[in-house]
Design a protein around this motif. Sequence first.
Motif, PDB file in Angstrom:
ATOM      1  N   LYS A  70       0.827  -1.209   0.000  1.00  0.00           N
ATOM      2  CA  LYS A  70       0.000   0.000   0.000  1.00  0.00           C
ATOM      3  C   LYS A  70       0.862   1.260   0.000  1.00  0.00           C
ATOM      4  O   LYS A  70       0.571   2.234  -0.705  1.00  0.00           O
ATOM      5  CB  LYS A  70      -0.916  -0.001   1.214  1.00  0.00           C
ATOM      6  N   LYS A  71       1.922   1.245   0.783  1.00  0.00           N
ATOM      7  CA  LYS A  71       2.818   2.400   0.833  1.00  0.00           C
ATOM      8  C   LYS A  71       3.484   2.636  -0.514  1.00  0.00           C
ATOM      9  O   LYS A  71       3.595   3.776  -0.980  1.00  0.00           O
ATOM     10  CB  LYS A  71       3.876   2.170   1.918  1.00  0.00           C
ATOM     11  N   ALA A  73       2.253   1.717  -3.452  1.00  0.00           N
ATOM     12  CA  ALA A  73       1.234   2.197  -4.394  1.00  0.00           C
ATOM     13  C   ALA A  73       0.966   3.683  -4.187  1.00  0.00           C
ATOM     14  O   ALA A  73       0.799   4.440  -5.155  1.00  0.00           O
ATOM     15  CB  ALA A  73      -0.046   1.390  -4.224  1.00  0.00           C
ATOM     16  N   LYS A  74       0.894   4.146  -2.923  1.00  0.00           N
ATOM     17  CA  LYS A  74       0.687   5.562  -2.647  1.00  0.00           C
ATOM     18  C   LYS A  74       1.847   6.406  -3.173  1.00  0.00           C
ATOM     19  O   LYS A  74       1.640   7.486  -3.739  1.00  0.00           O
ATOM     20  CB  LYS A  74       0.521   5.784  -1.155  1.00  0.00           C
ATOM     21  N   GLU A  75       3.078   5.924  -2.991  1.00  0.00           N
ATOM     22  CA  GLU A  75       4.230   6.669  -3.487  1.00  0.00           C
ATOM     23  C   GLU A  75       4.223   6.762  -5.004  1.00  0.00           C
ATOM     24  O   GLU A  75       4.518   7.815  -5.580  1.00  0.00           O
ATOM     25  CB  GLU A  75       5.520   6.000  -3.005  1.00  0.00           C
ATOM     26  N   ALA A  77       1.523   6.645  -6.922  1.00  0.00           N
ATOM     27  CA  ALA A  77       0.457   7.568  -7.303  1.00  0.00           C
ATOM     28  C   ALA A  77       0.881   9.017  -7.089  1.00  0.00           C
ATOM     29  O   ALA A  77       0.581   9.896  -7.913  1.00  0.00           O
ATOM     30  CB  ALA A  77      -0.807   7.258  -6.496  1.00  0.00           C
ATOM     31  N   ALA A  78       1.581   9.294  -5.982  1.00  0.00           N
ATOM     32  CA  ALA A  78       2.052  10.658  -5.726  1.00  0.00           C
ATOM     33  C   ALA A  78       3.086  11.091  -6.755  1.00  0.00           C
ATOM     34  O   ALA A  78       3.069  12.231  -7.229  1.00  0.00           O
ATOM     35  CB  ALA A  78       2.644  10.744  -4.316  1.00  0.00           C
TER      36      ALA A  78
END
Length: 292
Positions: A70-71, A73-75, A77-78
């Motif tokens: 999850k971390k 994927a968030k990075e 996306a950012a």
Amino acid sequence: MIVLKILLWILLAVLGIIVLILCLPIRGAVSYIDGKLTYSAHYSLILLYNSDKKGLVPLVLKWKKKRDEKKKAKEEAADAANAPEPYEPPPAETVSEPPAESVTAPEEKPPQHAMEVEPETADSPPTVDSFDDIDEPLGEEEESSGKKKKKKDKPPKTLSEKIEFVLDIVRAADRPILKIFKGVKVYELYIDFIIANEDAYKCALNYGRISGALYNIIAWISVLFNVKLKTIDVNPGFAVDKPRWDAAGKIKFRPITAVIAGVGLLLTYLFRFFIPGILLERKLRKAAARQK
């Protein structure tokens, strides 16, 4: 006063929880029956890990893996949101050539062969030809010996002193280490071996070697650990084609045993070697001072 009592009760509660956790046993079980290996590890009633890859440890690893995914994927996306847009060149425009009459040649400026130098006036600052006249302190300032005193460096320990220190630790640790070993309980030890061989002579020879080595190992383990046997059976299989190597056992240990042994090791070293060594060193210094 009430706040101090509350803090004291909280501290006692935390210490009680720590002692309770240390008193709970760590248990393990291993078995090899009919060629199948099974094992498990428990902390009290909590399953930590077993041969089926179940327990608390796989759950923690799985949760950590999901969190990392999850971390990540968030990075990603950012990074995609902050990425600059691709550059698109503007469309080419047609430029009409101006008429020949409207184009005029640029005026030529006269070359400047020399720069005008203004004469020095009284208001202009004086020039500095060299840095010899500038008195600036170079380097670090010297510290005054009266304000700061240098600490005396202790002489390094010699090889004999280091060896003596290690020997003191070993002498102080013999009983605590033996206590830790005795705190390990091996119980329900089950061994059922059949030494098979088509040749009767080789079968008898292998049986003597294996049984002798096995009983010696069990005797040595019983000296170090607390061992309780269930079944120890080693037989020669003269008319058996396949040997059998069935074994099983359980082990239990309480972490509080290691803590108590560590405290005992520390106290033994302090009162048996460290403090007497300091007192002896002081006596020798006083004796040397008197002789002078």
